[in-house]
Write an enzyme that holds these catalytic residues in place. Structure first.
Site, PDB file in Angstrom:
ATOM      1  CE1 TYR A 195      -2.217   3.502  12.445  1.00 45.94           C
ATOM      2  CE2 TYR A 195      -0.213   2.471  13.261  1.00 45.94           C
ATOM      3  CZ  TYR A 195      -0.916   3.079  12.242  1.00 45.94           C
ATOM      4  OH  TYR A 195      -0.331   3.251  11.019  1.00 45.94           O
ATOM      5  CG  ASN A 216      -5.274   3.505   8.308  1.00 50.33           C
ATOM      6  OD1 ASN A 216      -5.307   2.520   7.566  1.00 50.33           O
ATOM      7  ND2 ASN A 216      -4.828   4.680   7.904  1.00 50.33           N
ATOM      8  NE  ARG A 253      -3.453   2.561   2.337  1.00 46.75           N
ATOM      9  CZ  ARG A 253      -3.446   3.441   3.341  1.00 46.75           C
ATOM     10  NH1 ARG A 253      -2.923   3.119   4.505  1.00 46.75           N
ATOM     11  NH2 ARG A 253      -3.981   4.623   3.184  1.00 46.75           N
ATOM     12  CG  HIS A 288      -1.203   8.760   3.301  1.00 48.47           C
ATOM     13  ND1 HIS A 288      -1.368   7.418   3.477  1.00 48.47           N
ATOM     14  CD2 HIS A 288      -0.815   9.230   4.514  1.00 48.47           C
ATOM     15  CE1 HIS A 288      -1.099   7.077   4.720  1.00 48.47           C
ATOM     16  NE2 HIS A 288      -0.751   8.167   5.381  1.00 48.47           N
TER      17      HIS A 288
HETATM   18  C1  BGC Z   1      -1.246   7.529   9.151  1.00 54.47           C
HETATM   19  C2  BGC Z   1       0.226   7.342   8.857  1.00 54.47           C
HETATM   20  C3  BGC Z   1       1.025   7.494  10.142  1.00 54.47           C
HETATM   21  C4  BGC Z   1       0.586   6.404  11.098  1.00 54.47           C
HETATM   22  C5  BGC Z   1       1.335   6.383  12.418  1.00 54.47           C
HETATM   23  C6  BGC Z   1      -1.695   6.806  10.396  1.00 54.47           C
HETATM   24  O1  BGC Z   1      -2.660   7.561  11.046  1.00 54.47           O
HETATM   25  O2  BGC Z   1      -2.021   7.180   8.038  1.00 54.47           O
HETATM   26  O3  BGC Z   1       0.599   8.271   7.886  1.00 54.47           O
HETATM   27  O4  BGC Z   1       2.386   7.456   9.928  1.00 54.47           O
HETATM   28  O5  BGC Z   1      -0.777   6.614  11.397  1.00 54.47           O
HETATM   29  O6  BGC Z   1       1.138   7.535  13.126  1.00 54.47           O
END
Ligand code: BGC
Length: 531
Positions: free
Chosen positions: A354, A352, A120, A165
């Site tokens: 995390y 996305n 990607r 992006h």
């Molecule tokens: C973004 C990336 C970023 C990553 C880590 C995502 O929100 O798409 O560009 O580097 O998080 O912070």
């Protein structure tokens, strides 16, 4: 270059292989034990991941390419922003970044070594259209992406391409304030048309926009990203209105997205046979307590962060909580736009994910003055700690707490809300602040990243086993790169990058991921359209 360190340090390489084997056995053992293999979908490997699953890595143009003014590229909003003093914490910028523009072949080699079947990446809009639609197409920019796409396909790696992006041509900001103006919808469509036409014979996965929610919150609510707009009570900006601008910018982002989708559906999709979606930052919000107020706060947090974009795109309207709380500050879609939204939709949601937060009610309850919860977030306060205990392991990155079960919950929530629309986990990864005194051994021995990836993949597997239609997973990131506000200091890579020499060094996590893919995807799909 990646292997230079290892050949010089043979004893270290032996150490790493032994360490890797021990870690891999432990992790894979743990992984297998936690999975119910009788439910697997990939009969040959006993893996819960379907056999056509995409396992990839992800990057973005501004974060890795460098070559910021080479070969006809125009300036982007991020080129201009990072050159202003004080904007980036460590004073660095993406002028060179990882220099992937020149080192893409080596980077494709790193991917091949891991065994991923997809990459990607994003196209730099300003490299293709230095002045937006007010200037010429930059042929050298098109040529670069041609070379990259072809290099990937030759190795059987499927390109998964994002049109923007976070970086856009600065010209659009200077001419009409970019996302604040409806004019950008035409510009985005014009740009998308060029990309579909030029690359769509080989690109089968298109993402219109990466994380529009993050772009507007940081750019227009708290002003820490370009175009640095916010109200005085929300941040340190010279202009802007945090209670209005983010919603206007979001509205134009949504309509720009749908214009590109409509174009793809009518002009290209049938012939090219690809799919198109959008990528959202998806935080999981846990209610702070069992009270009804906090449960409602968690729902509002999700509406004001994620459904803000996905509801209009998939269901044709903004979430009702947003309308109730924001009133006139939330723009309205015309009848024609509602039809356009409903008709075009998306083929997949890019997720996305995390981390997770607690959401605490500040609507029915009194919140601490100055706590930060405002109507712009639906009066939901995001916190990480409850009674001094954080909801996941802390990392050295201030916003990143490790809570793997959040991924299963997030995916399940999306499955239920949007009728199990196909999903790709377009980013998931572990960042750390690099200690300037680290040795090579510390740098490559990223056990925490391995733990993080392993636990999040395990959580994803659970959601898939319960029926979520997830079709791919991309680790952020292939290699350390320019981490926006944090600059070069925060690192997410499966490969370490020495920004002095631009040498890439493979980390333990890259080896772990290689092993994981081999276990879960024993047969790579056939190489696509060999050129
Ligand atoms: C973004 C990336 C970023 C990553 C880590 C995502 O929100 O798409 O560009 O580097 O998080 O912070």
């Amino acid at each position: 270059m990646e292997f230079a360190a290892e050949s010089c340090l043979l004893h270290k390489s032996v150490f790493f292989i032994i360490l890797m084997s021990l870690c891999l056995s432990a992790f894979m053992g743990a992984y297998s034990r936690t999975e119910n293999l009788s439910m697997n979908q990939n009969s040959e490997s006993s893996s819960p991941f379907p056999s056509n699953f995409l396992f990839g890595t992800a990057t973005s143009s501004y974060q890795v390419e460098g070559a910021f003014s080479s070969d006809g590229k125009g300036l982007s909003n991020w080129d201009v922003f990072t050159h202003k003093p004080g904007k980036i914490m460590d004073g660095t910028n993406g002028d060179i970044a990882d220099d992937e523009y020149h080192q893409y072949q080596e980077d494709v080699g790193l991917m091949e070594e891991i065994g991923v079947n997809s990459y990607r990446f994003s196209i730099s809009w300003a490299r293709i259209l230095p002045k937006g639609r007010f200037g010429k197409v930059n042929k050298q920019g098109l040529d670069y992406y041609d070379r990259l796409i072809n290099a990937l396909l030759r190795k059987g790696i499927e390109p998964f391409v994002t049109l923007t992006h976070f970086d856009i041509p600065q010209e659009l900001e200077d001419r009409y304030q970019s996302w604040l103006s409806p004019k950008i919808q035409e510009d985005f469509k014009y740009y998308a048309d060029i990309c579909f036409k030029k690359f769509g014979d080989r690109v089968k996965y298109w993402v219109t926009i990466n994380e529009p929610n993050v772009a507007v919150i940081r750019g227009y609510r708290i002003g820490i990203w370009p175009p640095s707009r916010c109200s005085a009570s929300f941040g340190n900006c010279s202009h802007g209105n945090s209670e209005k601008d983010p919603f206007v910018a979001a509205h134009n982002l949504i309509l720009s997205h749908v214009s590109a989708v409509q174009l793809y559906r009518t002009k290209y999709q049938k012939k090219q046979g690809g799919e198109i979606g959008i990528v959202m930052d998806a935080i999981w919000f846990e209610p702070f307590s069992n009270s009804l107020e906090d449960k409602l706060a968690a729902e509002r947090a999700q509406s004001f962060f994620l459904n803000w974009f996905l509801d209009p795109i998939i269901l044709g309207k903004y979430p009702s909580e947003m309308k109730e709380i924001l009133g006139q500050d939330l723009p309205e879609f015309s009848k024609y736009e509602v039809e356009k939204l409903k008709k075009n939709g998306i083929d997949f949601i890019g997720v996305n994910h995390y981390t997770s937060y607690y959401a605490k009610d500040c609507f029915f309850s009194e919140c601490e003055p100055g706590s930060g919860a405002s109507k712009t977030e639906g009066f939901a306060l995001y916190v990480h700690d409850k009674n001094g205990i954080s909801l996941g392991d802390k990392t050295t990155v201030d916003w990143l707490y490790v809570r793997p079960q959040g991924l299963e919950k997030m995916v399940t929530y999306l499955k239920e809300r949007y009728n199990n629309l196909p999903m790709f986990i377009t980013e998931n990864g572990y960042g750390e602040v690099e200690d300037p005194n680290s040795t090579t051994r510390d740098i490559v021995n990223d056990v925490q990243r391995v733990n993080y990836l392993s636990s999040y993949l395990n959580s994803l597997a659970k959601a898939i086993r319960k029926g979520a239609d997830v079709r791919g997973y991309f680790v952020w990131s292939l290699l350390d790169n320019f981490e926006w506000k944090y600059g070069e200091n925060v690192r997410f890579g499966l490969h370490h990058v020495d920004y002095g020499t631009l040498n890439r060094t493979r980390r333990l996590s890259a080896l772990w991921y290689k092993h994981f893919i081999a276990q879960n995807l024993p047969h790579k799909p056939p190489t696509l359209s060999i050129l």
